[in-house]
Design an enzyme around this catalytic site. Structure first.
Site, PDB file in Angstrom:
ATOM      1  N   TYR A 175       4.435  -7.116  16.895  1.00  0.00           N
ATOM      2  CA  TYR A 175       4.652  -6.235  15.726  1.00  0.00           C
ATOM      3  C   TYR A 175       5.315  -4.937  16.189  1.00  0.00           C
ATOM      4  CZ  TYR A 175       3.829  -2.488  12.509  1.00  0.00           C
ATOM      5  OH  TYR A 175       4.010  -1.376  11.728  1.00  0.00           O
ATOM      6  N   TYR A 188       0.839  -1.210   0.000  1.00  0.00           N
ATOM      7  CA  TYR A 188       0.000   0.000   0.000  1.00  0.00           C
ATOM      8  C   TYR A 188       0.872   1.257   0.000  1.00  0.00           C
ATOM      9  CZ  TYR A 188      -3.288   3.433   2.054  1.00  0.00           C
ATOM     10  OH  TYR A 188      -4.052   4.560   2.325  1.00  0.00           O
ATOM     11  N   LYS A 194       9.273  -3.298  15.623  1.00  0.00           N
ATOM     12  CA  LYS A 194       9.651  -1.962  15.133  1.00  0.00           C
ATOM     13  C   LYS A 194      10.599  -1.281  16.132  1.00  0.00           C
ATOM     14  CE  LYS A 194       7.435  -1.721  11.199  1.00  0.00           C
ATOM     15  NZ  LYS A 194       8.115  -1.541   9.898  1.00  0.00           N
ATOM     16  N   SER A 234       6.765   3.162  13.126  1.00  0.00           N
ATOM     17  CA  SER A 234       5.327   3.226  13.400  1.00  0.00           C
ATOM     18  C   SER A 234       5.032   3.880  14.746  1.00  0.00           C
ATOM     19  CB  SER A 234       4.764   1.793  13.417  1.00  0.00           C
ATOM     20  OG  SER A 234       3.482   1.759  13.997  1.00  0.00           O
TER      21      SER A 234
HETATM   22  C1  WQD Z   1      -8.355   2.772  14.096  1.00  0.00           C
HETATM   23  C2  WQD Z   1      -9.521   3.020  15.056  1.00  0.00           C
HETATM   24  C3  WQD Z   1     -10.148   1.070  16.292  1.00  0.00           C
HETATM   25  C4  WQD Z   1     -11.535  -1.189  12.783  1.00  0.00           C
HETATM   26  C5  WQD Z   1      -3.123   0.230  13.110  1.00  0.00           C
HETATM   27  C6  WQD Z   1      -1.982  -0.606  13.474  1.00  0.00           C
HETATM   28  C7  WQD Z   1      -0.744   0.233  13.604  1.00  0.00           C
HETATM   29  C8  WQD Z   1      -0.532   1.065  12.366  1.00  0.00           C
HETATM   30  C9  WQD Z   1      -1.785   1.844  12.006  1.00  0.00           C
HETATM   31  C10 WQD Z   1       1.203  -0.003  11.084  1.00  0.00           C
HETATM   32  C11 WQD Z   1      -9.329   2.350  16.407  1.00  0.00           C
HETATM   33  C12 WQD Z   1     -11.278   1.502  15.359  1.00  0.00           C
HETATM   34  C13 WQD Z   1     -11.004  -0.201  13.615  1.00  0.00           C
HETATM   35  C14 WQD Z   1     -12.893  -1.545  12.879  1.00  0.00           C
HETATM   36  C15 WQD Z   1     -13.165   0.097  14.618  1.00  0.00           C
HETATM   37  N1  WQD Z   1      -0.132   0.233  11.293  1.00  0.00           N
HETATM   38  N2  WQD Z   1     -11.810   0.425  14.508  1.00  0.00           N
HETATM   39  N3  WQD Z   1     -13.667  -0.880  13.797  1.00  0.00           N
HETATM   40  O1  WQD Z   1      -5.294   0.178  15.456  1.00  0.00           O
HETATM   41  O2  WQD Z   1      -4.897   2.701  15.262  1.00  0.00           O
HETATM   42  O3  WQD Z   1      -3.376   1.146  14.140  1.00  0.00           O
HETATM   43  O4  WQD Z   1      -2.861   0.919  11.911  1.00  0.00           O
HETATM   44  O5  WQD Z   1       2.131   0.545  11.576  1.00  0.00           O
HETATM   45  O6  WQD Z   1       0.321  -0.657  13.769  1.00  0.00           O
HETATM   46  O7  WQD Z   1      -2.290  -1.158  14.715  1.00  0.00           O
HETATM   47  O8  WQD Z   1      -5.692   1.398  13.270  1.00  0.00           O
HETATM   48  O9  WQD Z   1      -7.489   1.321  11.621  1.00  0.00           O
HETATM   49  O10 WQD Z   1      -7.118  -0.716  13.103  1.00  0.00           O
HETATM   50  O11 WQD Z   1      -8.104   1.363  14.075  1.00  0.00           O
HETATM   51  O12 WQD Z   1     -13.894   0.678  15.459  1.00  0.00           O
HETATM   52  O13 WQD Z   1     -13.421  -2.428  12.154  1.00  0.00           O
HETATM   53  O14 WQD Z   1     -10.705   2.462  14.499  1.00  0.00           O
HETATM   54  O15 WQD Z   1     -10.668   0.658  17.555  1.00  0.00           O
HETATM   55  O16 WQD Z   1      -9.902   3.187  17.395  1.00  0.00           O
HETATM   56  P1  WQD Z   1      -4.872   1.349  14.649  1.00  0.00           P
HETATM   57  P2  WQD Z   1      -7.125   0.771  12.954  1.00  0.00           P
END
Ligand code: WQD
Length: 335
Positions: free
Chosen positions: A146, A10, A150, A122
């Site tokens: 993970y 991506y 990092k 990250s």
């Molecule tokens: C965002 C918000 C969820 C999905 C991740 C990785 C991190 C980095 C960035 C690599 C949170 C909420 C999510 C859903 C929801 N990647 N959510 N329903 O967890 O902040 O970080 O991506 O480096 O390593 O962990 O991103 O998009 O999963 O969640 O309510 O179906 O959306 O609880 O608050 P996150 P996310």
């Protein structure tokens, strides 16, 4: 020549397009473990250039062939496994893939005189007990293999810099990359059920999923839902080019946050996406997801100072561009 690892992923694919647009010579490598070879055709039609690409794993000794074949002067290292939840189930695979790949790459950088290294780090390196907004000098520590991979990768790079001072490193700590290239020809195409919020929302909008599960409605945040720092993937790509220029001009290492510097809640993002797509996004508030935190967003003061660069694209633009990609490619690259 720039070596891009994880080049068809991506963030890798969007950075590749930006580098070519800026006139850089690039060779990409990827093992397609979490990306689609069709990306190469899309990059060719977007840039009118035949992408130079080799299918291989950065942990593979054959990576040597790339260093012998091309005059590599800088590396942008994206290739890594990155699903937090999956890493808890498969710690060995995550440490092996993320750390051995880096070590193999660094040995080749040393033997082939590479002096510029951009590392895809990250926000998960910041210990969850830190106050927001996260600053680069804050305590490191993660809640997942993970995230630890990092933290350990950053440590490996800092130790390597001590032993091989000719190499300068840009440690770029990404917050939440979302959106897609304005053409809608490349974008985020997760395998299976998306872990991340934006691709899940866009799959609901295009009719591939019935509704969004909102992980927790009782967080101590503006509306009770999780708050994150969403950054447009093309702003992120531009940030990589600026970091590369910084390494070439200043010949100094830097550690900076790549985020917008403000938080957006799940429900705020959802309603922005409804406006951008003109589609209703049904949702249900369910239990919190293990390992989640309430808020995570960046302090971008140091980034602005060192790189003299700021993000340009708004949450609305992120939603518009994500929707254009999803609606033009309902099944991702397979469609
Ligand atoms: C965002 C918000 C969820 C999905 C991740 C990785 C991190 C980095 C960035 C690599 C949170 C909420 C999510 C859903 C929801 N990647 N959510 N329903 O967890 O902040 O970080 O991506 O480096 O390593 O962990 O991103 O998009 O999963 O969640 O309510 O179906 O959306 O609880 O608050 P996150 P996310």
């Amino acid at each position: 020549m720039i070596l891009l690892t994880g080049a068809t992923g991506y963030i890798g694919s969007h950075t590749w397009v930006e580098l070519l647009a800026r006139g850089y010579k690039v060779v990409g490598v990827d093992n397609f473990s979490n990306s689609n070879p069709l990306v190469l055709k899309r990059i060719k039609s977007l840039t009118q250039m035949e992408p130079i690409f080799h299918e291989l794993d950065v942990g593979n000794p054959n990576l040597l062939d790339v260093f012998e074949k091309y005059p590599i002067t800088a590396v942008i290292h994206f290739a890594a496994l990155k699903a937090v939840g999956e890493s808890v189930q498969k710690p060995v695979e995550y440490y092996q893939n993320n750390l051995l790949g880096l070590l193999n790459l660094l040995k080749l950088c040393r033997s082939h005189g590479v002096h510029q290294f951009v590392f895809s780090s990250s926000a998960t390196v910041y210990h969850p007990e830190n106050p927001v907004p996260y600053q680069e000098n804050m305590r490191l520590g993660s809640g997942s293999p993970y995230g630890w991979s990092k933290v350990m990768s950053e440590q490996i790079l800092r130790d390597f810099e001590m032993a091989y001072p000719a190499l300068k490193v840009a440690y770029l700590r990404y917050f939440n990359p979302v959106g897609a290239h304005e053409s809608g020809m490349i974008g985020e195409d997760p395998r299976g059920i998306p872990n991340n919020l934006m691709p899940y929302i866009s799959q609901v909008a295009v009719g591939k999923r019935d509704y969004l599960s909102v992980y927790g409605g009782d967080w101590p945040t503006i509306d009770g839902t999780g708050v994150r720092d969403y950054i447009h993937v093309m702003d992120l790509a531009e940030g990589h080019v600026v970091a590369l220029q910084y390494l070439a001009e200043k010949q100094q290492s830097i550690t900076v946050n790549l985020g917008v510097g403000q938080g957006t809640s799940v429900l705020q993002l959802l309603s922005a996406f409804e406006i951008a797509s003109g589609r209703k996004i049904p949702y249900r508030v369910v239990d919190r997801r293990a390992g989640d935190i309430a808020e995570c967003y960046a302090d971008v003061t140091l980034t602005h100072q060192l790189l003299n660069w700021k993000t340009k694209r708004s949450i609305d633009q992120m939603c518009l561009d994500a929707w254009r990609w999803q609606s033009k490619n309902p099944n991702g690259y397979e469609s």
